[in-house]
Design an enzyme around this catalytic site. Structure first.
Site, PDB file in Angstrom:
ATOM      1  N   LYS A 253      22.121  18.153  63.675  1.00 46.53           N
ATOM      2  CA  LYS A 253      21.187  18.811  62.767  1.00 46.53           C
ATOM      3  C   LYS A 253      20.681  17.767  61.789  1.00 46.53           C
ATOM      4  CE  LYS A 253      22.875  23.555  62.972  1.00 46.53           C
ATOM      5  NZ  LYS A 253      23.278  24.754  62.188  1.00 46.53           N
ATOM      6  N   PHE A 359      31.040  19.569  70.386  1.00 42.69           N
ATOM      7  CA  PHE A 359      30.856  20.710  71.274  1.00 42.69           C
ATOM      8  C   PHE A 359      32.194  21.368  71.603  1.00 42.69           C
ATOM      9  CE2 PHE A 359      26.692  20.918  73.843  1.00 42.69           C
ATOM     10  CZ  PHE A 359      25.952  20.819  72.681  1.00 42.69           C
ATOM     11  N   LEU A 360      32.156  22.677  71.742  1.00 37.44           N
ATOM     12  CA  LEU A 360      33.276  23.403  72.302  1.00 37.44           C
ATOM     13  C   LEU A 360      33.229  23.266  73.829  1.00 37.44           C
ATOM     14  CD1 LEU A 360      33.145  26.636  70.111  1.00 37.44           C
ATOM     15  CD2 LEU A 360      34.798  24.768  69.947  1.00 37.44           C
ATOM     16  N   ASP A 426      23.964  34.203  56.109  1.00 34.44           N
ATOM     17  CA  ASP A 426      23.402  34.254  57.465  1.00 34.44           C
ATOM     18  C   ASP A 426      24.505  34.314  58.522  1.00 34.44           C
ATOM     19  OD1 ASP A 426      21.286  34.168  59.357  1.00 34.44           O
ATOM     20  OD2 ASP A 426      21.653  32.051  59.676  1.00 34.44           O
ATOM     21  N   ASP A 446      27.821  27.657  63.091  1.00 37.82           N
ATOM     22  CA  ASP A 446      26.497  27.711  62.467  1.00 37.82           C
ATOM     23  C   ASP A 446      26.586  28.031  60.976  1.00 37.82           C
ATOM     24  OD1 ASP A 446      23.796  27.549  62.230  1.00 37.82           O
ATOM     25  OD2 ASP A 446      23.335  29.393  63.310  1.00 37.82           O
TER      26      ASP A 446
END
Length: 534
Positions: A253, A359-360, A426, A446
Site C-alpha cells: 500500500k 501474504f497469508l 471501516d 485491512d
C-alpha cells in the site's frame, strides 16, 4: 466488376499501410537506440546514443533522455485528462524497450533514507526496557493447550523437501532458485521465512508470542529483492502484489498522505484514504495487545522505477507511469476510486514509502471464510444500520450462529477495542480459516483507515461493547495493565515502531490519542456491568 476489384485492392493497400505504420511506431524506440537517431529537440551534434545513459543527478534529465518520442508520447499525451480506458489503446512495452526513467544515485553513499515529513520535528521516544518487560509479564505468559493435527493449519513432514525448482514452475516466478540453496531444495528447518510463518499458524493464533521467524520475516519484507509486481484486483484504492526473490509475496500500500494530515471532519469513513503507516502501526498495536491476529507488516522505501515499473508484467499498471511537472516519477494504476492522474502517486523523485503486509497462505491450500461483521456500518450517507437504531440488537446477535456459542462474540469485542484505539470505522467483514470451523480466532485484515483522526474519538465504534456488556477476562486485565504508567500504551507502541524502517510511523498526537481512548474503554467498567469471560 473492374471497379469492384480496384476498390478491393485499394482497401487492401490501406490496410497494409496502416499495419506498417503501427509496426514502425512500436519499433521506433528500439531503432532510435540502435541507430543513434536524434531523440528530442535539445540534442546537439552528438545527438543520439547507442547505449543506455548513465544515471543523471537531475530528474529533469530523465525527460530529456527518455522523452519525447512517439512511443512514449502516445502513452502520456495530455495525461492531465487521460482516462485509464483511453490508455489501454497504447502499445504494450517491448521486452527490450529502453528505460523511460533513469534512477539518480543518492547524494551520499547510495543508502536510501526514509522520507520524513517536515511536520515531524519531534524525536520519537527513546528505545527502553518497557516492551521487553511487558512480554515477560505473567499476563503475556499464557500458553495454549497442546496442539493436535486438527489445531494446525498445515501438517509438515520433516522428511519432505521443499523443491524450489518445482515452486518456480508452479508460481511462474522469476529469479534463480539456486541462490537460496546449493541443492535446489530446502529442508523443513531452512524453509523461507514466509513459509515458516505459514506453517506456524494454528487454531489459536497467527504466530506465537516469541516466534523469531516473525522478526526475520519483517526484515525480508524490507530487504528481499522484488522480482515482479501486479495490481491487486478489487478494492476501492490501488494496492500492489509484490513477489520477492524467495517466492514470498506481500501486499503493498503506497503512501497517499503525510503523517500529520488528518481526515477532514466532513469525510465519510468509506471515502477516506487508506494510510500505509496505519497498516504498520496496526500490526504493532495488535501484537502489544497480545491478539496476534494481524499478518506481519513492515514499512519499505521502494524505488518506483527499478522495483515497480521495470519488473511489472501488468501492462495496465505500466501504462500509467509518467513524469510530473515537478520531475517526479508518478503512476496511478487502476481501481474503483482514486486511480487517476488527479490522484497519482509520486516519488521524491522516484522513491515512495509504503507498507508491505505478508501474504497469508494461498486460498487453494488454506481456505478462508468471510463473515459479515454484525456491527457493520450501512455505508450509506442517510440510512442507518440496525444496530444504530435498536439498543437491544446484541440480544439478536447472541441468538445467531456462530455468536450463540464458543468465543466468536468475544473475538468481536476484542476487534471492537482494537478498532476504537485506532479510530478505524471501516470494519465491514472479517475472515477465519475454514479448517478450524467456528472455534478459532478472527483475522484483523485491512487496517488502512485507522489513525486518520487524532483529535476525535469515534465512540460509535464501541457500540458492540456497550450493547453486549461482555469481554474476555484476559483482554480486560491486559487493558488495565496498559493503562498503568510503567506500561503506558503509547510508549510501548512508539518503542515497537522504532524498529520499523520508516520510523517515526506515527506522530505524537496519534500516540496520545491511544492513551486517551484506552481511558475511555476503562471507564466503561464503572458505567456498565461488564461480564468477564475466560
Amino acid at each position: 466488376m473492374i471497379l469492384l476489384r480496384k476498390f478491393r485492392v485499394f482497401i487492401l493497400m490501406v490496410f497494409l499501410v496502416a499495419c506498417s505504420m503501427h509496426i514502425m511506431i512500436d519499433l521506433l524506440p528500439k531503432l532510435e537506440r540502435q541507430g543513434g537517431g536524434g531523440g528530442g529537440g535539445g540534442v546537439g551534434a552528438g545527438g543520439g546514443c547507442s547505449c543506455p545513459h548513465a544515471p543523471s543527478q537531475d530528474p529533469g534529465d530523465w525527460a530529456r533522455q527518455g522523452w519525447p518520442n512517439k512511443h512514449t508520447l502516445r502513452i502520456l499525451q495530455d495525461f492531465s485528462n487521460a482516462s485509464s480506458r483511453s490508455l489501454e489503446r497504447s502499445p504494450p512495452p517491448p521486452a527490450d524497450a529502453p528505460r523511460l526513467f533513469h534512477v539518480p544515485p543518492s547524494a551520499s553513499d547510495g543508502r536510501r533514507q526514509p522520507i520524513r515529513d517536515a511536520a515531524l520535528g519531534e524525536d520519537p521516544p527513546a528505545r527502553g526496557w518497557r516492551l521487553a518487560a511487558l512480554y515477560e509479564h505473567p499476563l503475556y505468559k499464557r500458553s495454549w493447550p497442546p496442539l493436535t493435527e486438527d489445531d494446525t493449519l498445515f501438517n509438515v513432514n520433516a522428511d519432505i523437501r521443499f523443491d524450489l525448482k518445482a515452486a518456480e514452475r508452479e508460481w511462474n516466478a522469476e529469479g534463480n532458485p539456486q541462490e537460496l540453496s546449493p541443492a535446489g531444495e530446502l529442508t523443513a528447518d531452512s524453509y523461507p521465512n514466509w513459509l515458516r510463518f505459514h506453517i506456524g499458524i494454528n487454531r489459536y493464533e497467527l504466530y506465537s508470542r516469541h516466534n523469531p521467524v516473525i522478526d526475520a520475516l519483517l526484515k525480508d519484507l524490507v530487504n528481499q529483492r522484488i522480482t515482479s509486481v501486479a495490481m491487486k484486483s478489487g478494492g476501492t484504492q490501488l494496492k500492489l502484489i509484490m513477489t520477492f526473490q524467495n517466492y514470498g509475496q506481500a501486499l503493498f500500500k503506497p503512501m497517499k498522505q503525510t503523517r500529520d494530515q488528518e481526515t477532514p471532519p466532513d469525510f465519510f469513513y468509506f471515502s477516506d484514504f487508506e494510510r500505509h503507516n496505519a497498516e504498520i502501526a496496526a500490526f504493532h498495536l495488535d501484537r502489544i495487545l497480545d491478539f496476534r491476529r494481524v499478518p506481519p507488516v513492515a514499512g519499505r522505501l521502494v524505488n518506483m522505477t527499478k522495483e515497480i515499473r521495470d519488473v511489472t508484467r501488468d501492462k495496465k499498471l505500466w501504462r500509467t507511469f509518467f513524469i510530473s511537472p515537478a520531475n517526479n516519477v508518478c503512476f496511478y494504476g487502476e481501481c474503483s476510486y482514486y486511480c487517476s492522474t488527479e490522484h497519482a502517486l509520486c516519488g521524491k523523485p522516484d522513491q515512495i514509502e509504503g507498507s508491505l503486509a505478508a501474504f497469508l497462505p494461498d486460498l487453494a491450500l488454506a481456505k478462508r471464510k468471510t463473515w459479515r461483521n454484525p456491527w457493520r456500518r450501512s455505508y450509506h450517507k442517510r440510512k442507518k444500520a440496525e444496530w444504530e437504531v435498536d439498543p437491544d440488537y446484541c440480544e439478536e446477535v447472541k441468538q445467531t450462529p456462530p455468536y450463540d456459542s464458543g468465543t466468536r462474540l468475544l473475538d468481536i469485542m476484542d476487534m471492537t477495542i482494537f478498532d476504537f484505539l485506532m479510530g478505524n470505522m471501516d470494519r465491514h467483514h472479517y475472515e477465519t480459516f475454514e479448517k478450524f470451523g467456528n472455534e478459532t480466532f478472527i483475522i484483523h485484515l485491512d487496517n488502512g483507515r485507522g489513525f486518520g483522526k487524532h483529535s476525535h474519538d469515534e465512540k460509535s465504534i464501541l457500540v458492540p461493547l456497550t450493547q453486549c456488556c461482555r469481554i474476555r477476562k484476559s483482554t480486560h486485565l491486559r487493558l488495565q495493565l496498559l493503562a498503568k504508567e510503567e506500561y503506558k500504551l503509547s510508549t510501548l507502541v512508539a518503542e515497537s515502531l522504532l524498529r520499523d524502517r520508516l520510523s517515526p510511523v506515527l506522530i505524537r498526537p496519534h500516540l496520545d490519542a491511544m492513551d486517551r481512548r484506552l481511558r475511555q474503554v476503562s471507564a466503561l467498567w464503572d458505567l456498565l456491568p461488564m461480564v468477564l469471560k475466560v
